[in-house]
Structures are given as structure tokens and as C-alpha cells.
Design an enzyme around this catalytic site. Structure first.
Site, PDB file in Angstrom:
ATOM      1  N   THR A   1       7.807  37.472  90.702  1.00 36.73           N
ATOM      2  CA  THR A   1       6.649  36.774  90.992  1.00 36.73           C
ATOM      3  C   THR A   1       5.726  36.299  89.602  1.00 36.73           C
ATOM      4  OG1 THR A   1       5.523  38.980  90.676  1.00 36.73           O
ATOM      5  CG2 THR A   1       5.880  38.386  92.933  1.00 36.73           C
TER       6      THR A   1
ATOM      7  N   THR B   1       5.940  43.025  92.556  1.00 39.14           N
ATOM      8  CA  THR B   1       4.639  43.286  92.241  1.00 39.14           C
ATOM      9  C   THR B   1       3.697  42.000  92.791  1.00 39.14           C
ATOM     10  OG1 THR B   1       5.138  44.572  90.147  1.00 39.14           O
ATOM     11  CG2 THR B   1       2.990  43.619  90.555  1.00 39.14           C
TER      12      THR B   1
ATOM     13  N   ARG C   1      10.586  51.580  84.200  1.00 41.36           N
ATOM     14  CA  ARG C   1      10.352  51.149  82.633  1.00 41.36           C
ATOM     15  C   ARG C   1      11.742  50.371  82.263  1.00 41.36           C
ATOM     16  NH1 ARG C   1       9.253  56.175  79.481  1.00 41.36           N
ATOM     17  NH2 ARG C   1      10.620  56.801  81.320  1.00 41.36           N
TER      18      ARG C   1
ATOM     19  N   PHE D   1       1.949  56.994  76.331  1.00 43.90           N
ATOM     20  CA  PHE D   1       1.530  55.432  75.824  1.00 43.90           C
ATOM     21  C   PHE D   1       0.290  55.376  74.983  1.00 43.90           C
ATOM     22  CE2 PHE D   1       3.706  52.391  78.696  1.00 43.90           C
ATOM     23  CZ  PHE D   1       4.450  53.113  79.020  1.00 43.90           C
TER      24      PHE D   1
ATOM     25  N   HIS E   1       1.304  55.257  71.514  1.00 40.83           N
ATOM     26  CA  HIS E   1       1.999  54.738  70.271  1.00 40.83           C
ATOM     27  C   HIS E   1       1.294  53.585  69.781  1.00 40.83           C
ATOM     28  CE1 HIS E   1       4.917  58.090  70.530  1.00 40.83           C
ATOM     29  NE2 HIS E   1       5.255  57.722  71.975  1.00 40.83           N
ATOM     30  N   ALA E   2       0.819  53.537  68.550  1.00 43.79           N
ATOM     31  CA  ALA E   2       0.241  52.275  68.290  1.00 43.79           C
ATOM     32  C   ALA E   2       1.353  51.365  67.944  1.00 43.79           C
ATOM     33  CB  ALA E   2      -0.657  52.463  67.173  1.00 43.79           C
ATOM     34  N   GLY E   3       1.032  50.202  67.939  1.00 43.34           N
ATOM     35  CA  GLY E   3       2.251  49.145  67.859  1.00 43.34           C
ATOM     36  C   GLY E   3       1.655  47.820  67.490  1.00 43.34           C
TER      37      GLY E   3
ATOM     38  N   CYS F   1       5.859  42.542  82.253  1.00 37.61           N
ATOM     39  CA  CYS F   1       5.115  43.263  83.403  1.00 37.61           C
ATOM     40  C   CYS F   1       3.685  43.447  83.033  1.00 37.61           C
ATOM     41  CB  CYS F   1       5.454  44.608  83.753  1.00 37.61           C
ATOM     42  SG  CYS F   1       7.151  44.842  84.512  1.00 37.61           S
TER      43      CYS F   1
ATOM     44  N   ARG G   1      10.792  38.650  76.825  1.00 37.47           N
ATOM     45  CA  ARG G   1       9.657  38.004  77.423  1.00 37.47           C
ATOM     46  C   ARG G   1       8.197  38.596  76.709  1.00 37.47           C
ATOM     47  NH1 ARG G   1      11.163  38.435  83.597  1.00 37.47           N
ATOM     48  NH2 ARG G   1      12.454  40.195  82.947  1.00 37.47           N
TER      49      ARG G   1
END
Ligand code: UGA
Length: 438
Positions: free
Chosen positions: A86, A122, A154, A252, A254-256, A263, A331
Site C-alpha cells: 500500500t 496497512t 519490525r 523507542f 534512542h535519539a538518532g 512504514c 526505503r
């Protein structure tokens, strides 16, 4: 149970293989002849740890097969999952449902007895209703229940996520469908994975809300990281400190360099569009999308700043290209924007990624690929860690220092203790932590 998976991409293949592993009989269908031929020859077209072994074992056990035609297997199926793509529709960001509706029509034409058709792709809220309408109007004689069952896998951890999920969300109020879905997931129920039944529209929204919330959580900690850097705090410790509060949770955070992948970028955008259509905008998510887009560009500037504000004529070694480790997926990877910023700034870019280089070659501009971190570090003015692959966590810093022109590490994933890197004489620039200058 006889299960058919329509679409043998990432979701279809992982889910199909795992259902077969539970003991169900599964046929994975795909329109791509090349993909089916490869799968039949034992080649797995995606990189996902553990998937090849599960596919092989279940094929040998006769529980998993592949086909280009859906009709024969759908005719005998108890459950048919729609797991086709999708993508974001060009121009407006809405999810493109062309493949979903085409699959639904083909399935309806092929079903025989009572069949449960499940959307695993999704899909925006209301898609299940639309599929049901198509079935009612175009195939009134068929006995089909339409169910929503979003996936929460994931990439890189998909098998574990499938077999040990936090929850399984099933959107249907049809009593017969509920029984069938209980049977499909019975082996997981034995593992005490909660089956959460709700209305179909609610289930469809849960998927978008979950991804949007996670994207927002990452974006939140990324902004706190920028603030930490300015005011002399350490974002990793802030994340730990707030994560110990069970109401917040430590995942979730973890700074990056910003979230990427197939997704979060697509689903946040689709939720924004849906909410605007219903005149109920989700401003937090609109802002999340904008901040994340800016962040990827800001990361390019951060690398340039670490190279004394100028990369013209310099050689930059980029470690990691995929949007996260343990996948070959490029992606919406932050590396795409970062590499472009470096090329625009006049740098020469050399890159290494354990799995993503093939896919990267079609996407990234003129850069050179190397066989390992040490090769691309030769004469480099800086190393930039963009993806936290395991093999980058214990680099031989002494060896790197001897081959580099200028010992600078920009660690966009915070995988090194600053003091250790500084001890070896490197300049070290991380995310939301104090830089160590030479
Ligand atoms: C995500 C969700 O985590 C899954 O639950 C969901 O099923 C899937 O999307 C989907 O909708 O199909 P995935 O995109 O494979 O899974 O990867 P994540 O591990 O969630 O990472 C997404 C991005 O966020 C990556 O770029 C990653 O580097 C970044 N991230 C993640 C951070 O920057 N910080 C974190 O703390 C966590």
C-alpha cells in the site's frame, strides 16, 4: 487450517512462513513470476534473520508452498490474508489501495465455502467496509467475512515479533470469523500472546495510531537530543531517566538521525491525510512528519560542521546505509539525505553497509563502495556512523586512526562512549551528547 497469503513481500512472506511453522498449511501467492520462481528454487528475496531456515523447513515438511495463481488455493482456504503493498500515492500521500482492491476482487471470484478474508496490509480506516461493499455488490452469492488484522513486525526482528507479539489485534464482530481467527492464532495463544478483538475500523486505526505514536516518541527524543547538546545534558541519560517511568517506557527513545523505512514515513503521512479528510487534523503527527524531514537534512549539516564547516574536496567514510540494521531496506533511509548533502557540499563519499549496498546503488548518487569499514576509512577526513550495525560497535579505533587523514567520528547512533573514542585521539560528535574535540 488452510491459509493463503496474497502478496509475498516482506509481510506476506514472514507471516506465511511463521503460520506454516505453527502447523497450518500455507500457500504464498505473488503476481511476480520471478519472485515465485526464486522462492521455489529456495532463494529468499529479502534479508531477514532466520527467515530462510523457517521457509526451508516448512517447505520440506510440505506445509508451505508458493504459487502465481491464487484461484486453486483460495478455493480450498479457510482464511485468505491480503498482504500486498500500500505505497504512498504519488502527489497526495494517501495510501494507494489499487492492489488491495484488485486482490479482494480476485479472491472473491475464487472462494468456494465460507472464507475469512483478512487485511494484513496497512490500510486506511474504512478499507474493510469498502471491501465488504465490493463483495456484497459484485459477489452477492459468496459467503465471506472481512477482518482487519494489522501486523506489528519490525524488519530485522520480524520472526521474534511474529512469534512473541505484545498483542494480536483482530477487527471483526462476526462470530464465525472470530472462531476462525482464534484457531489461526491458537499456537500463539498458548504462548500467552493476548488476542485483542475489536471493531474493524478500530483495528484499522490502531495500526496507524501505533506507528504514529512510535514515530512521535522517536521525534520527541530527537528534539530533546538537540536541546541536550545545547544545554550540556546527555540525551541517553535523559532517555533512561524518563524511560524508567512505566507510564513512558524505555523503548523507542534512542535519539538518532530521524526515522526511516517503509512504514513510519508512509503511515504517518497517510494518517495525516485521513485525519484532514475527516476534518479532524492530527497536529502532533503533522509536526512529527515535518520535524523528521528537517532532521535528515540537519544531519548533513551536522557532519559538515564536524568537518570544520566545509567538506569540499574532503573524503567522508559513511558506515551503514540501510534505514536500520539487520535489513537490506533502503526505503526513506536517512543515509539518502545525508549522502546527498555531503555530495552537494563537494565531498567524496565512500560507503560500506553489510547488506544494503546493492539496493543503495540504485538510489544514492556517485559514491564509492568498500568492502569493510577499514578500507573506506583510508585517507578519510571523517567517519560517519549512520546505521548501528553490530559490526560497527567494536571497531579497532587504533587501526582506524592510523589509516585516516583526520581522525573524526560523527556517531549519529550514539554507539560509542565519548571518552573511549577521545582517548584514541579522535574528535567525536554524537547525538545529544557533549562533543569531544581534538
Ligand atoms: C515499524 C514498527 O516498529 C513495527 O511495529 C511495524 O509493524 C512496522 O513499522 C510496520 O508498520 O510494518 P520498522 O519500520 O521495521 O517497524 O522498524 P523500527 O524498528 O520501528 O524502526 C523505524 C525507524 O525508527 C528506523 O529508522 C529506526 O532507526 C528508527 N528508530 C527506532 C529510532 O531512531 N529510534 C528508536 O528508538 C527506534
Amino acid at each position: 487450517m488452510r491459509i493463503v497469503m496474497i502478496g509475498s513481500g516482506y509481510v506476506g512472506l514472514v507471516s506465511g512462513a511463521c503460520f506454516a511453522d505453527f502447523g497450518h498449511h500455507v500457500t504464498c501467492v505473488d503476481k511476480s513470476e520471478a519472485k515465485i520462481t526464486a522462492l521455489e528454487a529456495g532463494e529468499v528475496p529479502i534479508f531477514e534473520p532466520g527467515l530462510d531456515a523457517i521457509i526451508q523447513q516448512n517447505r520440506e515438511a510440505g506445509r508451505l508452498d508458493f504459487s502465481k495463481n491464487l484461484a486453486p488455493s483460495v478455493g480450498e482456504a479457510d482464511v485468505v490474508f491480503i498482504a500486498v503493498g500500500t505505497p504512498s500515492r504519488r502527489g497526495d500521500g494517501h495510501a494507494d489501495l489499487t492492489y488491495v482492491y484488485a486482490a479482494a476482487r480476485e479472491i472473491a471470484a475464487a472462494v468456494k465455502g465460507f472464507t475469512v478474508v483478512v487485511t494484513k496490509s496497512t490500510v486506511p480506516v474504512g478499507t474493510g467496509d469498502e471491501i465488504e461493499r465490493i463483495f456484497r455488490e459484485e459477489f452477492p452469492e459468496k459467503d465471506i467475512a472481512v477482518v482487519s488484522n494489522p501486523e506489528f513486525l519490525r524488519e530485522g526482528a520480524a520472526i521474534t515479533d511474529f512469534k512473541r507479539p505484545d498483542r494480536i489485534v483482530i477487527g471483526t464482530e462476526d462470530a464465525r470469523a472470530i472462531e476462525v481467527m482464534r484457531e489461526v492464532y491458537r499456537p500463539l495463544y498458548l504462548n500467552e500472546a493476548p488476542l485483542y478483538f475489536c471493531e474493524r475500523r478500530t483495528s484499522e486505526l490502531i495500526k496507524y495510531a501505533a506507528n504514529a505514536f512510535l514515530a512521535m516518541k522517536i521525534t520527541f527524543i530527537n528534539e530533546i537530543a538537540d536541546l541536550s547538546e545545547k544545554i550540556g545534558a546527555d540525551v541517553q541519560k535523559v532517555a533512561k531517566g524518563i524511560g524508567m517511568d512505566k507510564r513512558i517506557g524505555d523503548k523507542f527513545l534512542h535519539a538518532g538521525p530521524g526515522y526511516g523505512g517503509s512504514c513510519f514515513p508512509k503511515d504517518t503521512l497517510a494518517l495525516v491525510k485521513t485525519a484532514q479528510d475527516f476534518d479532524s487534523p492530527v497536529r502532533l503527527i503533522e509536526t512529527t512528519v515535518a520535524i523528521n524531514d528537517n532532521r535528515k537534512r540537519a544531519m548533513g549539516r551536522k557532519v559538515i560542521a564536524a568537518c570544520d564547516g566545509d567538506v569540499r574536496g574532503k573524503k567522508i567514510a559513511v558506515l551503514g546505509l540501510t534505514f536500520k540494521p539487520n535489513t537490506d531496506d533502503m526505503r526513506d533511509a536517512p543515509s539518502i539525505t545525508i549522502v546527498q548533502a555531503l555530495l552537494d557540499g563537494g565531498a567524496t563519499v565512500h560507503a560500506y553497509d553489510p547488506e544494503g549496498m546493492e539496493a543503495a546503488k540504485d538510489i544514492l548518487g556517485p559514491i564509492t563502495y568498500g568492502k569493510d569499514p577499514y578500507e573506506i576509512a583510508v585517507d578519510a577526513d571523517a567517519i560517519v556512523i549512520v546505521t548501528e550495525w553490530e559490526e560497527f560497535r567494536a571497531l579497532d579505533l587504533k587501526r582506524l586512526k592510523t589509516v585516516m587523514k583526520d581522525p573524526v567520528i560523527v556517531d549519529l547512533r550514539n554507539i560509542y562512549p565519548a571518552s573511549e573514542v577521545a582517548k584514541h585521539g579522535f574528535g567525536y560528535f554524537a547525538i545529544g551528547r557533549k562533543p569531544e574535540r581534538r
